[in-house]
Design an enzyme around this catalytic site. Structure first.
Site, mmCIF file in Angstrom:
data_model
loop_
_atom_site.group_PDB
_atom_site.id
_atom_site.type_symbol
_atom_site.label_atom_id
_atom_site.label_comp_id
_atom_site.label_asym_id
_atom_site.label_seq_id
_atom_site.Cartn_x
_atom_site.Cartn_y
_atom_site.Cartn_z
ATOM 1 C CG ASP A 9 -1.593 1.211 1.556
ATOM 2 O OD1 ASP A 9 -2.262 1.714 0.641
ATOM 3 O OD2 ASP A 9 -1.505 1.715 2.698
ATOM 4 C CG ASP A 11 -1.975 7.462 0.611
ATOM 5 O OD1 ASP A 11 -1.051 8.232 0.345
ATOM 6 O OD2 ASP A 11 -3.008 7.372 -0.077
#
Ligand code: B16
Ligand code: MG
Length: 226
Positions: A9, A11
Site C-alpha cells: 500500500d 499512504d
C-alpha cells in the site's frame, strides 16, 4: 511454495500521506459544518476519494444534502488542498526502513508491486524518487471498487504475473488488510487495531526482509499447520 512478490500500500506504509489526506478532508468538512477527528479518519484509510466524502457527509448527518455536482466540487477542493500539501514531499519523506526493505526484497529477487487506490500515487512516487523500485504499480484509475474489495491487490498480482497465494501484501488500514485477505494473499498490518492481519508490526521499522521471509516460511514450512 516460493514467495514471488510483495505488494505495498502507499499512504501510511511507504510515506505518511495518510495524515495529509486527513488535514485536507478536515478543512473541507469544516467548511460545511462537519467535524472529523483522527479516530474517524481511520475509517477513511484505503477508501476512494468519492467514497470518503460520502462517509464524511454521513458522519455529519448530511448524506442527502449535496447534489452529485456539489459532491464533485467538494472532492475537487479536497484534492487541490491535498496536492498542494504534497509539494513538501522529498526522498526524506519515506517512512523509516522502507528504503532498506525495498532494496533487500529486490536483492532477494522477489518482485515488488504497488496497490494504492490513490489517483495521486504516480506523483507521490516521483516526489519520493522511488518509481524505479516497483516492478508494477496497479492503475487506480482502472479500479472500480476501493478497498476492502480485493480488486486493486488482484490487479497488482496480475501485473506482476504472480498468483495471490504466492504474494504478501502490506497495509496500514483495516480496509486494506481485509482486501489482502479477500485476495487470498498473506497479510502484514502496520500499526494498531489490524487484528485480521496474518502478521502485525508496530511500525515500518520492523518491516525487514528477514521478518517478511520468516513470516512466509512460518506458513509454508512442511511442519507448519497450513
Ligand atoms: P486520492 P492507499 C488511499 O490510498 C488513501 O488511503 C485514502 O485515504 C484516499 O482517499 C485514497 O487513496 C484516494 O486517494 O484522493 O489521492 O485519489 O491507502 O490505497 O494508498
Ligand atoms: Mg494506506
Amino acid at each position: 511454495m516460493t514467495l514471488k512478490a510483495i505488494i505495498f500500500d502507499l499512504d501510511g506504509v511507504i510515506t505518511d500521506t495518510a495524515h495529509l489526506h486527513f488535514l485536507a478532508w478536515r478543512s473541507v468538512a469544516r467548511q460545511i459544518g462537519i467535524t472529523i477527528d483522527e479516530a474517524f479518519n481511520e475509517s477513511l484509510k484505503g477508501i476512494s476519494r468519492m467514497d470518503s466524502l460520502q462517509r464524511i457527509l454521513q458522519h455529519g448527518g448530511k448524506s442527502a444534502a449535496y447534489s452529485d455536482k456539489e459532491c464533485l466540487k467538494l472532492a475537487g477542493e479536497k484534492n487541490d488542498l491535498y496536492v498542494r500539501s504534497l509539494a513538501g514531499l522529498t526522498p526524506d519523506s519515506l517512512l523509516p526502513g522502507i528504503r532498506e526493505v525495498l532494496r533487500d526484497i529486490r536483492a532477494a529477487q522477489v518482485r515488488i508491486g504497488l496497490a494504492s487506490v490513490s489517483l495521486n500515487a504516480p506523483t507521490i512516487l516521483d516526489a519520493l524518487g522511488i518509481k524505479g523500485a516497483f516492478d508494477f504499480c496497479a492503475d487506480a484509475s482502472r479500479i472500480l471498487c476501493s478497498k476492502p474489495d480485493p480488486e486493486i491487490f488482484l490487479a497488482a498480482c496480475q501485473g506482476l504475473n504472480v498468483r495471490p497465494d504466492e504474494a504478501i501484501g502490506v497495509e496500514d488500514a483495516a480496509a486494506g488488510v481485509e482486501a489482502i485477505n479477500a485476495a487470498g494473499m498473506m497479510s502484514v498490518g502496520i500499526g494498531n487495531d489490524l487484528h485480521h492481519a496474518g502478521l502485525i508490526l508496530p511500525s515500518t521499522r520492523e518491516l525487514t526482509w528477514p521478518c517478511l521471509s520468516d513470516f512466509w516460511a512460518s506458513r509454508h514450512h512442511p511442519d507448519s499447520n497450513r
